[in-house]
Write a protein that holds these residues in place. Structure first.
Motif, short mmCIF file in Angstrom:
data_model
loop_
_atom_site.label_atom_id
_atom_site.label_comp_id
_atom_site.label_asym_id
_atom_site.label_seq_id
_atom_site.Cartn_x
_atom_site.Cartn_y
_atom_site.Cartn_z
N ASN A 105 -78.01 7.25 -77.18
CA ASN A 105 -79.22 8.06 -77.10
C ASN A 105 -79.61 8.60 -78.47
N SER A 108 -81.32 5.83 -80.43
CA SER A 108 -82.54 5.23 -79.87
C SER A 108 -83.60 6.30 -79.61
N GLN A 109 -83.56 6.94 -78.45
CA GLN A 109 -84.62 7.86 -78.06
C GLN A 109 -84.69 9.10 -78.96
N GLN A 110 -83.54 9.64 -79.39
CA GLN A 110 -83.53 10.86 -80.21
C GLN A 110 -83.33 10.57 -81.69
N ARG A 111 -83.52 9.35 -82.11
CA ARG A 111 -83.19 8.94 -83.48
C ARG A 111 -83.88 9.81 -84.54
#
Length: 420
Positions: A105, A108-111
């Protein structure tokens, strides 16, 4: 304890330096120096689950004992805390859970959210991990995300739980792991450069006329390197650590050292004071963690053969604070003592005392009662020159140090000493 070896402790609330007040010797600051404002730093603490991230954080900043960390549970997602260090540095500490789902996570989403505006990345490798290749692959992905969003961030890699390695093998194991981590870091930088080159070529190609795009086929020359990070360097330091010895203090003192605002001013002031009171060494500790903020060593002090003495003192004083807490019944994060003296016969003398609201100071010097008492008086006298350690508006610094009056001399004479 021998007759020549004495130790004296003054607990908090017992009066401290009786009869001496701030600025009572030598007057107050006169030449203000421009000081940096409050500094905030985003610090990422990352590594696989169970590697020891939360344990070391609790020992350093929450005064846990090593044995107390066994009751800590796994970190869920991100444990965000604001740690105030001195009066003008706040660490925005992100303790990131190391479970695979969380790692995916973050990458990806919180990069962008996790890796933007990072000042320091602290990555923990568990030396007893049985899946080293997978750990290194995760590390490479994290370095890629870091250089994408926070290219100027410093990286500290801690090879942790070294106490599980036999003492005779520790250095060899550490050197091997360091070489492997540096190799993977170089690979991550190479991957990032290659990706940047590809994106640059595509961007230039999309903005060129059709005729120019045809010329940029194999055999043609393009020059996208001006937009590439060819000088990209990862500022990285590696440490072997364990929660059971002083190695943890060495690593975290190095991490904190370069983040402290006004460090050059602090070092100048300590040097002036050390030379004026004829000390061998001076250490400045942060009040809660007892990490070494800054230090000064004389030529004589440079001959000390114990290279790990600074972190040893952090560990010793932290343990002494815990002992005081045990017998006084006060919380661990409060002041447990105001002064500590140790006199080793004809070898050396030292004292540790509260210095400013956020610091303790240790002064080590040659033996001699007059010299010792003079140093204590002078340390009390120069406190106004260090009040800037308590934050903006709490005091001003003096460039090059201020006047220090010494009570040490032959036949009890008084004379004036001015810091260089």
């Amino acid at each position: 304890m021998s007759d020549q070896e004495t130790t004296t402790t003054t607990t908090a609330g017992s009066g401290g330096l009786a009869g001496v007040t701030d600025g009572s010797i030598g007057g107050g600051p006169t030449t203000p120096t421009q000081l940096k404002k409050v500094k905030k730093q985003k610090v990422l603490l990352m590594g696989k689950s169970g590697s020891g991230k939360s344990s070391m954080r609790s020992i350093i900043f929450s005064n846990y004992l090593a044995r107390d960390t066994r009751r800590l549970g796994a970190t869920i997602d991100i444990d965000l805390s604001h740690v105030k260090f001195l009066g003008n540095l706040t660490l925005n500490l992100w303790d990131c859970g190391g479970q695979e789902a969380f790692m995916e996570n973050y990458l990806s989403q919180q990069r962008a959210h996790v890796f933007s505006n990072v000042g320091v990345l602290i990555y923990i490798f568990d030396i007893e991990s049985r899946d080293v290749e997978r750990d290194l692959a995760t590390y490479v992905n994290i370095i890629l995300a870091l250089v994408q969003y926070s290219r100027e961030a410093q990286v500290f890699v801690l090879i942790h739980k070294m106490d599980l390695i036999p003492p005779t093998m520790r250095e060899e194991v550490f050197v091997q792991r360091v070489a492997l981590v540096r190799k993977k870091t170089a690979e991550a930088v190479a991957i990032f450069r290659k990706g940047s080159l590809s994106q640059s070529q595509q961007s230039q190609s999309s903005h060129l006329p059709q005729s120019h795009q045809q010329q940029s086929q194999p055999g043609a020359t393009t020059s996208p390197t001006a937009t590439l990070p060819q000088d990209l360097e990862i500022g990285m330091q590696l440490f072997a650590t364990s929660i059971w010895d002083q190695s943890l203090y060495k690593a975290w003192a190095s991490i904190i050292h370069d983040l402290v605002p006004n460090l050059a001013v602090i070092e100048t002031q300590l040097a002036s004071m050390g030379a004026a009171i004829d000390a061998d060494e001076i250490l400045l500790f942060e009040r809660i963690s007892f990490l070494v903020v800054s230090k000064w060593t004389s030529r004589e002090g440079d001959n000390n053969p114990y290279g790990d003495r600074f972190e040893r003192m952090s560990n010793i004083l932290k343990s002494w604070k815990h002992t005081c807490s045990k017998f006084t019944g006060t919380p661990r994060n409060t002041e447990q003592f105001s002064e500590f003296e140790y006199k080793m016969g004809n070898h050396f003398s030292m004292f540790v005392t509260q210095f400013t609201a956020n610091t303790y100071i240790l002064v080590c010097m040659p033996p001699g009662e007059a010299r010792f008492n003079s140093a204590k008086l002078n340390v009390a006298a120069v406190r106004p020159w260090f009040k800037f350690l308590d934050g903006p508006g709490s005091g001003t610094a003096v460039a090059g140090g201020g006047p220090v009056q010494s009570a040490y001399g032959t036949a009890g004479s008084n004379y004036q000493v001015t810091g260089s």
